[in-house]
Motif scaffolding. Structure first.
Motif, mmCIF file in Angstrom:
data_model
loop_
_atom_site.group_PDB
_atom_site.id
_atom_site.type_symbol
_atom_site.label_atom_id
_atom_site.label_comp_id
_atom_site.label_asym_id
_atom_site.label_seq_id
_atom_site.Cartn_x
_atom_site.Cartn_y
_atom_site.Cartn_z
ATOM 1 N N VAL B 203 -42.726 -91.998 -42.639
ATOM 2 C CA VAL B 203 -44.050 -91.798 -42.053
ATOM 3 C C VAL B 203 -44.981 -92.932 -42.455
ATOM 4 O O VAL B 203 -45.666 -93.519 -41.615
ATOM 5 C CB VAL B 203 -44.642 -90.427 -42.478
ATOM 6 N N GLY B 204 -44.973 -93.285 -43.733
ATOM 7 C CA GLY B 204 -45.860 -94.338 -44.199
ATOM 8 C C GLY B 204 -45.528 -95.678 -43.574
ATOM 9 O O GLY B 204 -46.410 -96.400 -43.100
ATOM 10 N N LEU B 205 -44.249 -95.987 -43.537
ATOM 11 C CA LEU B 205 -43.839 -97.297 -43.027
ATOM 12 C C LEU B 205 -44.126 -97.418 -41.534
ATOM 13 O O LEU B 205 -44.692 -98.416 -41.068
ATOM 14 C CB LEU B 205 -42.355 -97.498 -43.314
ATOM 15 N N PHE B 206 -43.760 -96.387 -40.775
ATOM 16 C CA PHE B 206 -43.992 -96.474 -39.328
ATOM 17 C C PHE B 206 -45.484 -96.456 -39.011
ATOM 18 O O PHE B 206 -45.924 -97.130 -38.070
ATOM 19 C CB PHE B 206 -43.252 -95.357 -38.592
ATOM 20 N N SER B 207 -46.275 -95.694 -39.800
ATOM 21 C CA SER B 207 -47.724 -95.734 -39.588
ATOM 22 C C SER B 207 -48.231 -97.146 -39.815
ATOM 23 O O SER B 207 -49.053 -97.663 -39.052
ATOM 24 C CB SER B 207 -48.444 -94.798 -40.550
ATOM 25 N N ALA B 208 -47.733 -97.768 -40.893
ATOM 26 C CA ALA B 208 -48.188 -99.117 -41.213
ATOM 27 C C ALA B 208 -47.817 -100.076 -40.094
ATOM 28 O O ALA B 208 -48.629 -100.908 -39.673
ATOM 29 C CB ALA B 208 -47.582 -99.575 -42.531
ATOM 30 N N ILE B 209 -46.576 -99.943 -39.584
ATOM 31 C CA ILE B 209 -46.139 -100.830 -38.507
ATOM 32 C C ILE B 209 -47.021 -100.629 -37.281
ATOM 33 O O ILE B 209 -47.496 -101.592 -36.669
ATOM 34 C CB ILE B 209 -44.656 -100.560 -38.162
ATOM 35 N N TYR B 210 -47.282 -99.365 -36.953
ATOM 36 C CA TYR B 210 -48.100 -99.115 -35.762
ATOM 37 C C TYR B 210 -49.496 -99.677 -35.938
ATOM 38 O O TYR B 210 -50.038 -100.343 -35.056
ATOM 39 C CB TYR B 210 -48.157 -97.613 -35.464
#
Lengths: 387, 414
Positions: B203-210
Motif C-alpha cells: 500500500v505504501g509503495l504503490f501510494s508513493a508511486i501513484y
C-alpha cells in the motif's frame, strides 16, 4: 487522441500499464477508505457519550440519610440514581440543617447501566426488575437525555457516569509544559550548533549519527530509561508529571533537532555571507538573520514534536502514569495521568459505559492533535519561502 | 528542604541575581564610556557577560554536587548546596565585573561562552544514548546472572510465574523453576511485524508511486497530508480500534469461512499496525522516487516503453536504496510499536504459525513486567530490560543497515 492498437503484444503492454496505474489508485483508495472508516467508527462510538441520562426521582432529606445516604431515595431507585450525587448528600445536609425533613423531586444523574439501557445498547447489564422501573419512569417522562457536562468537568471515577477527562487534560498540559521547556531549547541549541558552528570532525559526525539513532529508538525504550534513571536513580516520584515530562522530553528531542536543522538548512548561504560581509560575527549572523528566518520552520517542527509527545503512551505507562487519578494534580511531583493513559485505563474497564467514554476521550485527543497538526501544516504553507 | 523547594530557590535566586548582575554590568560599562573613548562592544554584551559569568559557574557547581549526591559519593544539605552555588556564581560575577572596562572585548567573551553552551547542548544527545544503553545493559546483566543468555535466546518456554517466589527467598520450597525462553515472544513479534509489513509495503509503495508519478501537483499536495494523518493518530487510539472494532471483525470473518480465531488474534493488531506504518513507507519512498532525475524517465519513454515499464525497470531500480531504507525504518517502527499490541494482542506467549491465534510480543512483555506490582529487582521485571536490550540492538542494527544501504548504493546524479 486515441491510438488504435493492432498488435496483441502492444495491447497487452497497454493493459499492464493501465493495471499498474490502477494498483496505485487502489493503494491510495485503501488508505483513505480506512481513514474514513476509522473516523466514522470512532465518532459513531463516541457520540452516545455526549449524552447522559438523567432521572427524576423523589429525594427525602431524613436524619437517617446522614448515616446511610442510600436512604434518601426509595429502595428501587438506589440502583437507578448515580451514587455520585447521593454520597455527597450527608455533607450537604450537615451544612444546611434547614433542609432536613423536606423532600423534593430532582433531576439526578442516572446510573451507568440505566444510561446504557436507555440508549438501547447491548450488554447494558441492567436487571429486569430495574428495567421495569426505568420503563415506568420513562412513561411518566421522568427520564431525559442531557448534554454530558460531567465528562468535561470531572476527573476519572470508578462510576462511569461520573468519569471525565478534565484531570487527564490538565495532566497532559502539565506534562507537555515540562517537555516543552526542556526539549525545545535544548533541541534548538543542538541544531544551531550542528548546523552553524560544528567543525567537520569525528566528534560532530558521532553526534549526528547518534541523533539519527535516537530518532529510530522505539519510544518504549525511553520509558525504560526514565524508569531506570529518573525514578530509580534520581528519585523522581513514580507517576509524577515530572517523570513523564522528562521522559517525553528525551523522546521528542531528536524530532526537534532534526526538524530545526532542516529549517536552518533551508535558509540560503547568501544570507549568512551578506551578514558577515557587513561585519557581523558568526553568532550575530545566526542570531539576527538565520534564526528569525528559520523560525516558522522551527515552530512547525516543534509543534509536530509536541503533538507526538502528547499522543504518546507507552513510555508513560512504564514510568507509572496509568494510576487512577480522580483529581487534577496540584504540583508536578504528584501522581498524574494524561489523556492517552486515561484512554488506555478506560479501555481496559469492563463496564459497557466505559467503552463510549473511551471513544469520547479518543475524540477529544484526536481533535486536539489534529488541530495542532493542521496548525503546523498551515504555518508551514504560509511561511514557505522560495529563495 | 525538599528537592522541589531546592530547585525552586535555585532557579528563582539565579534568575533574580542574573538580572541584577546584567543591569549592574551594563551600567558600569555605560558609566565608563566617555566622549573620546567608546566601548569596544555594544552595551548589551557587557550585561550578558556579567550574567553568563554568574550563571555558568553557579549551574555547574549545582549540577556537580547534585551528581555527587545521586551517585552516593558525597551528600550535603540542600541549603549548603544553595549557598555554594550562589557564592560561586557571585565570585564569577565579581570577576566579570572587574573585567569590564572600555577596551574589554565583551562580545568575543560572550560568543565564546554561548558557543560552549551550544556545544554542551549537543553533547547531551550522546548522554541520552549512553543513558539508554547503560540503563538497559545494567539491568540485563543482573538478569543474565540468574538466567543464562543462551536459555533466554533459544528457550521455547516462557513461564516466569514462579520467579517472584525465588525473589522472595522461597526457592527451596519445591516450586517449579521459572523458564525465560524468549523464542515464542520473538516469534509473536515477527508474526505481527510480518503481517504489518504485508499491509504497509504494497500500500505504501504503490501510494508513493501513484503520488509521485501519476498524480498532478495539486492532487499530490492534497493526498500526502491526508496519508500523513495516519501517522499522526496516537497509537493508543489504534490499539482501541484494533481491539474493539477490527478484532471482532476478524473473528466473524474467520468463522464465516470455517476457521476459529481468538479475540486476541495476531491478525488484527498486525493489520492496524500495517496501516499505521503506511505513511512512513509512502512518504520516504515518495521522496526518493521524486529524487530520480527526469532524464532517466524521458530516456526510457523515448525508447518506447510504457509508463508502467519505465517505473518498473528504470525509476524503481534507481530509487531502490532509498526504498530499502524506508522498509528498514518501517520494520523497526513495527517491532518497537507498543500500544497496539498491548491493547489488541494476547499476553500468552504462543509459538505458532497461525495468525488467528493469540500471540504476544516483546513490547507487550515489557509493559506487563513493568506495570505490575512486582518487586523491581525480581527476575520477572529484570526480564523486561533483557527484552528491551534485544529491542534496542535490533532497531539499532536496522538503522545502521539502512544508512549503510543508502550510503553505499545510492546513485549521485549531477
Amino acid at each position: 487522441m486515441s491510438i488504435t492498437v493492432h498488435t496483441p503484444l502492444l495491447r497487452r503492454r497497454y493493459r499492464a500499464d493501465r493495471r499498474f496505474r490502477w494498483y496505485g489508485l487502489m493503494a491510495l483508495a485503501f488508505a483513505l477508505t480506512f481513514l474514513l472508516f476509522f473516523f466514522v467508527d470512532i465518532i459513531h462510538k463516541a457520540m452516545p457519550a455526549m449524552q447522559q441520562a438523567e432521572v427524576k426521582v423523589t429525594v427525602h432529606y431524613s436524619p437517617a440519610v446522614i448515616d446511610n445516604y442510600n436512604k434518601a431515595v426509595s429502595r428501587i431507585d438506589r440502583r437507578i440514581v448515580s451514587k455520585s450525587w447521593l454520597r455527597s448528600l450527608p455533607r450537604t445536609l450537615k451544612a444546611h440543617p434547614e433542609m432536613m425533613g423536606k423532600s423534593e423531586e430532582l433531576w439526578l444523574l442516572a446510573e451507568s447501566r440505566v444510561d446504557q439501557y436507555l440508549k438501547k445498547h447491548e450488554g447494558h447489564g441492567l436487571k429486569s426488575k430495574y428495567q421495569a422501573r426505568v420503563d415506568a419512569l420513562r412513561q411518566q417522562s421522568k427520564t431525559r437525555m442531557a448534554f454530558n457536562t460531567t465528562f468535561f468537568s470531572n476527573g476519572d471515577s470508578k462510576l462511569p457516569e461520573y468519569a471525565g477527562v478534565l484531570a487527564a487534560a490538565i495532566g497532559s498540559v502539565l506534562v507537555l509544559l515540562i517537555t516543552m521547556s526542556l526539549a525545545i531549547p535544548v533541541g534548538i541549541m543542538t541544531a544551531i550548533y550542528l548546523e552553524e558552528f560544528a567543525p567537520d570532525n569525528y566528534f560532530t559526525q558521532a553526534i549526528e549519527v547518534n541523533i539519527n539513532n535516537l530518532a529510530a529508538i522505539p519510544s518504549i525504550l525511553y520509558g525504560l530509561l526514565g524508569l531506570a534513571v529518573f525514578i530509580n536513580f534520581a528519585g523522581v516520584p513514580r507517576s509524577s508529571a515530572l517523570a513523564g515530562g522528562l521522559t517525553l522530553a528525551l523522546m521528542t528531542l531528536p524530532v526537534i533537532i532534526i526538524s530545526t536543522r532542516a529549517a536552518l538548512r533551508s535558509v540560503p548561504e547568501s544570507i549568512r555571507e551578506a551578514a558577515m560581509g557587513v561585519g557581523a560575527s558568526q553568532l550575530q549572523s545566526v542570531w539576527h538573520h538565520v534564526f528569525p528566518l528559520a523560525f516558522p520552520g522551527i515552530l512547525t517542527g516543534s509543534i509536530i514534536g509536541m503533538a507526538q509527545a502528547m499522543g504518546e503512551t507507552a513510555p508513560l505507562l512504564i514510568v507509572g502514569m496509568m494510576a487512577y487519578i480522580p483529581d487534577a494534580p496540584g504540583s508536578m511531583l504528584e501522581a498524574t495521568t494524561v489523556l492517552p493513559a486515561q484512554i488506555y485505563t478506560w479501555s481496559s474497564e469492563s463496564l459497557r459505559a466505559f467503552e463510549e467514554r473511551t471513544a469520547a476521550g479518543i475524540l477529544v485527543l484526536l481533535t486536539v492533535l489534529l488541530s495542532l497538526n493542521a496548525f503546523a501544516v498551515w504555518l508551514r504553507r504560509r511561511s514557505e519561502q522560495i529563495w | 528542604m525538599q528537592t522541589s523547594d531546592l530547585i525552586f530557590w535555585l532557579v528563582a535566586g539565579l534568575a533574580i541575581m542574573s538580572a541584577l548582575v546584567f543591569w549592574l554590568s551594563r551600567n558600569k560599562a555605560m558609566s565608563m564610556e566617555t566622549g573620546e573613548k567608546t566601548l569596544h562592544s555594544r552595551l548589551g554584551y557587557y550585561g550578558w557577560y556579567g550574567a553568563l559569568m554568574l550563571l555558568i559557574p553557579a549551574v555547574v557547581v549545582a549540577l556537580f554536587f547534585s551528581g555527587l549526591h545521586l551517585f552516593h559519593i558525597y551528600s550535603m544539605p540542600p541549603t549548603v548546596l544553595l549557598v555554594l552555588s550562589f557564592s560561586s556564581g557571585l565570585v564569577g560575577a565579581g570577576i566579570a565585573f572587574s573585567h569590564i572596562s572600555v577596551d574589554f572585548r565583551a562580545r568575543q567573551s560572550v560568543e565564546k561562552m554561548v558557543r560552549a553552551l551550544l556545544f554542551s547542548a549537543a553533547t547531551l544527545s550522546i548522554l541520552i544514548t549512553l543513558g539508554i544503553v547503560l540503563s538497559v545493559l545494567f539491568e540485563s546483566i543482573q538478569f543474565f546472572k540468574v538466567i543464562s543468555f543462551w536459555e533466554f535466546i533459544t528457550g521455547t518456554r516462557w513461564e516466569p510465574d514462579t520467579a517472584f517466589l525465588i525473589g522472595a527467598g522461597r526457592a527451596d520450597e519445591g516450586i517449579a523453576a521459572p523458564h525465560f525462553g524468549a523464542v515464542p515472544i520473538f516469534a509473536g513479534t515477527f508474526m505481527i511485524t510480518g503481517i504489518a509489513m504485508l499491509v504497509a509495503v504494497p500500500v505504501g509503495l504503490f501510494s508513493a508511486i501513484y503520488m509521485s508519478e501519476y498524480a498532478s501537483h495539486n492532487w499530490r499536495g492534497r493526498l500526502k497530508p491526508m496519508l500523513e494523518i495516519l501517522a499522526g493518530i496516537p497509537t493508543v487510539v489504534y490499539g482501541f480500534f484494533a481491539a474493539i472494532t477490527i478484532s471482532p471483525l476478524v473473528v466473524q470473518f474467520a468463522e464465516s469461512v470455517g476457521f476459529e480465531a481468538d479475540y486476541t488474534n495476531a491478525l488484527a493488531p498486525g493489520l492496524i499496525m500495517g496501516v499505521m506504518i503506511i505513511p512512513f513507507m509512502s512518504s520516504l519512498s515518495d521522496d526518493v522516487i521524486r529524487a530520480v532525475p527526469q532524464d532517466l524517465r524521458d530516456g526510457s519513454l523515448a525508447l518506447g516503453t510504457t509508463q508502467a515499464e519505465t517505473i518498473r525497470h528504470v525509476v524503481l531500480p534507481a530509487a531502490l536504496p532509498g526504498i530499502v531504507a524506508a522498509f528498514m525504518i518501517a520494520i523497526s517502527r513495527a517491532i518497537g510499536e507498543t500500544m497496539i499490541v498491548v491493547m489488541a494482542a494476547g499476553l500468552r506467549p504462543n509459538l505458532t504459525m497461525n495468525p488467528l491465534e493469540g500471540m504476544t510480543t516483546v513490547t507487550v512483555k515489557i509493559v506487563e513486567a513493568l506495570t505490575g506490582d512486582q518487586e523491581f529487582d525480581s527476575a520477572f521485571t529484570l526480564a523486561a530490560f533483557a527484552l528491551g536490550m534485544v529491542l534496542l540492538v535490533v532497531t539499532l542494527l536496522l538503522n545502521v543497515i539502512s544508512s549503510f544501504v543508502v550510503r553505499k548504493f545510492s546513485q549521485r546524479y549531477e
